[in-house]
Design a protein around this motif. Structure first.
Motif, short mmCIF file in Angstrom:
data_model
loop_
_atom_site.label_atom_id
_atom_site.label_comp_id
_atom_site.label_asym_id
_atom_site.label_seq_id
_atom_site.Cartn_x
_atom_site.Cartn_y
_atom_site.Cartn_z
N ILE A 193 31.51 -9.58 21.21
CA ILE A 193 32.38 -9.73 20.05
C ILE A 193 31.64 -9.37 18.76
O ILE A 193 32.00 -8.42 18.07
CB ILE A 193 32.96 -11.16 19.92
CG1 ILE A 193 33.68 -11.60 21.20
CG2 ILE A 193 33.91 -11.25 18.73
CD1 ILE A 193 34.23 -13.04 21.16
N GLN A 194 30.58 -10.12 18.46
CA GLN A 194 29.95 -9.97 17.15
C GLN A 194 29.49 -8.56 16.80
O GLN A 194 29.74 -8.09 15.67
CB GLN A 194 28.77 -10.97 17.02
CG GLN A 194 28.28 -11.16 15.60
CD GLN A 194 27.31 -10.06 15.15
OE1 GLN A 194 26.70 -9.36 15.97
NE2 GLN A 194 27.16 -9.89 13.85
N GLN A 240 24.26 -0.83 23.31
CA GLN A 240 25.30 -0.53 24.31
C GLN A 240 26.72 -0.88 23.89
O GLN A 240 27.65 -0.07 24.07
CB GLN A 240 24.93 -1.19 25.65
CG GLN A 240 25.75 -0.67 26.83
CD GLN A 240 27.13 -1.32 26.93
OE1 GLN A 240 27.37 -2.40 26.42
NE2 GLN A 240 28.07 -0.64 27.58
N PRO A 241 26.97 -2.08 23.30
CA PRO A 241 28.36 -2.42 22.98
C PRO A 241 28.99 -1.45 21.98
O PRO A 241 30.21 -1.25 21.99
CB PRO A 241 28.29 -3.82 22.35
CG PRO A 241 26.97 -4.37 22.77
CD PRO A 241 26.06 -3.19 22.93
N LEU A 242 28.17 -0.87 21.12
CA LEU A 242 28.70 0.02 20.09
C LEU A 242 29.13 1.36 20.68
O LEU A 242 29.88 2.10 20.05
CB LEU A 242 27.64 0.26 19.00
CG LEU A 242 27.05 -1.02 18.40
CD1 LEU A 242 26.09 -0.69 17.27
CD2 LEU A 242 28.13 -1.94 17.87
N SER A 285 35.38 1.27 25.75
CA SER A 285 36.54 0.90 24.94
C SER A 285 36.37 1.29 23.47
O SER A 285 37.34 1.65 22.81
CB SER A 285 36.84 -0.60 25.08
OG SER A 285 35.73 -1.36 24.68
N ILE A 286 35.15 1.28 22.98
CA ILE A 286 34.91 1.70 21.59
C ILE A 286 35.03 3.23 21.49
O ILE A 286 35.67 3.75 20.57
CB ILE A 286 33.51 1.26 21.11
CG1 ILE A 286 33.36 -0.26 21.15
CG2 ILE A 286 33.23 1.80 19.71
CD1 ILE A 286 34.30 -0.99 20.22
N CYS A 319 24.78 5.69 17.18
CA CYS A 319 24.44 4.34 17.64
C CYS A 319 23.14 4.34 18.43
O CYS A 319 22.28 3.48 18.25
CB CYS A 319 25.53 3.78 18.57
SG CYS A 319 27.12 3.62 17.79
N ILE A 320 23.04 5.31 19.33
CA ILE A 320 21.86 5.34 20.21
C ILE A 320 20.62 5.73 19.41
O ILE A 320 19.55 5.12 19.56
CB ILE A 320 22.11 6.29 21.40
CG1 ILE A 320 23.26 5.75 22.27
CG2 ILE A 320 20.84 6.42 22.24
CD1 ILE A 320 23.74 6.72 23.34
#
Lengths: 160, 215
Positions: free
Chosen positions: A55-56, B111-113, B117-118, B133-134
């Protein structure tokens, strides 16, 4: 990494909040922020990681700056999506707090994320477990003293 | 009678799933794999069936010892605490903190960025976004590793940090990030890919690897 927090302690500098918290837990073990059994510890970490990775980062400052006008909508989507899943998980794991009845690392992650949710005007009514736990935690002194409204750098207009 | 073997819900190219596959391989834990295709049928992770298993609707999920866990590092910590050999975290708190700091930097900071889904929301800007991002994350990581690395990310033993590094380098290559500014990352990645656990768990060798990508 050019990010906060960073902690200078015992002759080293650490970053990444959960790495710091684990270090504090391993070197200053009382009171415990992780329960004893591996399964409960896994639940605490799963909830913490969901917030801290799931989330964050998606609604942190550098991402929101790139979203421009869509910033509010984006933040709401990320948080809503994450909180829908979190509410379901907490219904299985929660007692008084996120995992059972003792404060854990998961609770340390929850409260700041709820603060962000409120800041971005996310409707919290679909998340009664999150709301209940957040309220209970904010009654504890450690959560009050560390609140954004009470820090040395809190702007005057936001000060408690 | 249901098997006692753990079951891993995984997607061949999911870097988060790959981290757990490496951990299971390093610890010699036999398991069954159930592929979850993140693209087909609108994303099989969104099925009601998978949601009941994992409300986060993401891979990996691991069914083990009567519980279901998600979040790759929570899973890896659980494996470490219940099947402690070989160790994936060093002994001393300061070295453990370095391993976690590097792991978290990748798992929360990079990774989340750039996950699926992003990227789907970025449309045409997808490649450029992933590269930014990487690159940003690797610039910081290269500096950290120059202080912590021996043969691997932290000293000379394989740790949780290494399990996070290799899948992220794979993503970097996939998004055509120029890796020449990161010699430490490159060296460590190469050394890790020589190890059997990293090879066996590679995206090119999974039950759900498409024929054209198979090793």
């Amino acid at each position: 990494m050019q990010q906060v927090p960073a902690l200078k302690i015992d002759g080293i500098t650490l970053s990444q909040s959960l790495a710091i918290i684990h270090y504090l837990e391993e070197t200053r073990p009382n009171p415990k922020l992780l329960p004893q059994g591996p399964k409960k510890r896994a639940q605490v970490r799963m909830i913490s990681d969901h917030i801290v990775s799931g989330i964050q980062p998606l609604q942190n400052l550098s991402i929101l700056q790139r979203m421009g006008e869509k910033k509010m909508e984006w933040a709401q989507q990320c948080i809503t999506s994450g909180f829908q899943a979190l509410e379901q998980i907490l219904q299985h794991t929660a007692g008084r707090y996120c995992v059972g009845d003792e404060v854990s690392m998961a609770d340390l992650c929850l409260v700041p994320q709820v603060f962000n949710a409120e800041r971005y005007k996310v409707d919290l009514s679909p998340y009664p477990t999150i709301t209940r736990i957040n309220k209970a935690l904010l009654e504890l002194e450690a959560f009050k003293a560390s609140h954004p409204s009470r820090q040395p750098d809190t702007p005057a207009e936001l000060r408690a | 009678m249901a098997s006692e073997k753990p079951i891993l819900y995984s997607y061949f190219r999911s870097s988060c799933s790959w981290r757990v596959r490496i951990a299971l391989a390093l610890k010699g834990i036999a398991y069954d794999q159930v592929p979850v295709n993140l693209l087909k049928d609108g994303g099989q992770q969104f099925s009601a069936e998978f949601k009941a298993l994992n409300p986060m609707q993401q891979v990996p999920a691991l069914k083990i010892d009567g519980i279901t866990l998600s979040q790759s590092l929570a899973i890896i910590h659980y494996l470490e605490e219940t099947r402690p050999n070989p160790k994936l975290l060093p002994q001393g708190p300061k070295k453990r903190a370095q391993v976690r700091m590097i792991s978290d930097h990748i798992v929360s900071g990079i990774q989340p960025l750039q996950n699926l889904s992003i990227l789907q929301r970025m449309g045409e800007k997808k490649m450029e976004w992933a590269q930014q991002c990487i690159t940003s994350g690797f610039q910081a990581l290269e500096q950290i590793l120059q202080h912590t690395a021996g043969r691997y990310c932290v000293g000379d033993e394989v740790s949780m940090a290494d399990l996070c590094l290799v899948p992220q380098v794979f993503n970097a290559e996939r998004y055509k990030v120029d890796l020449s500014p990161y010699p430490t990352i490159t060296r460590i990645n190469k050394a890790l890919l020589e190890l059997e656990a990293f090879k066996a768990s590679h995206p090119s060798r999974q039950p759900d690897t498409p024929a054209e990508l198979r090793a």
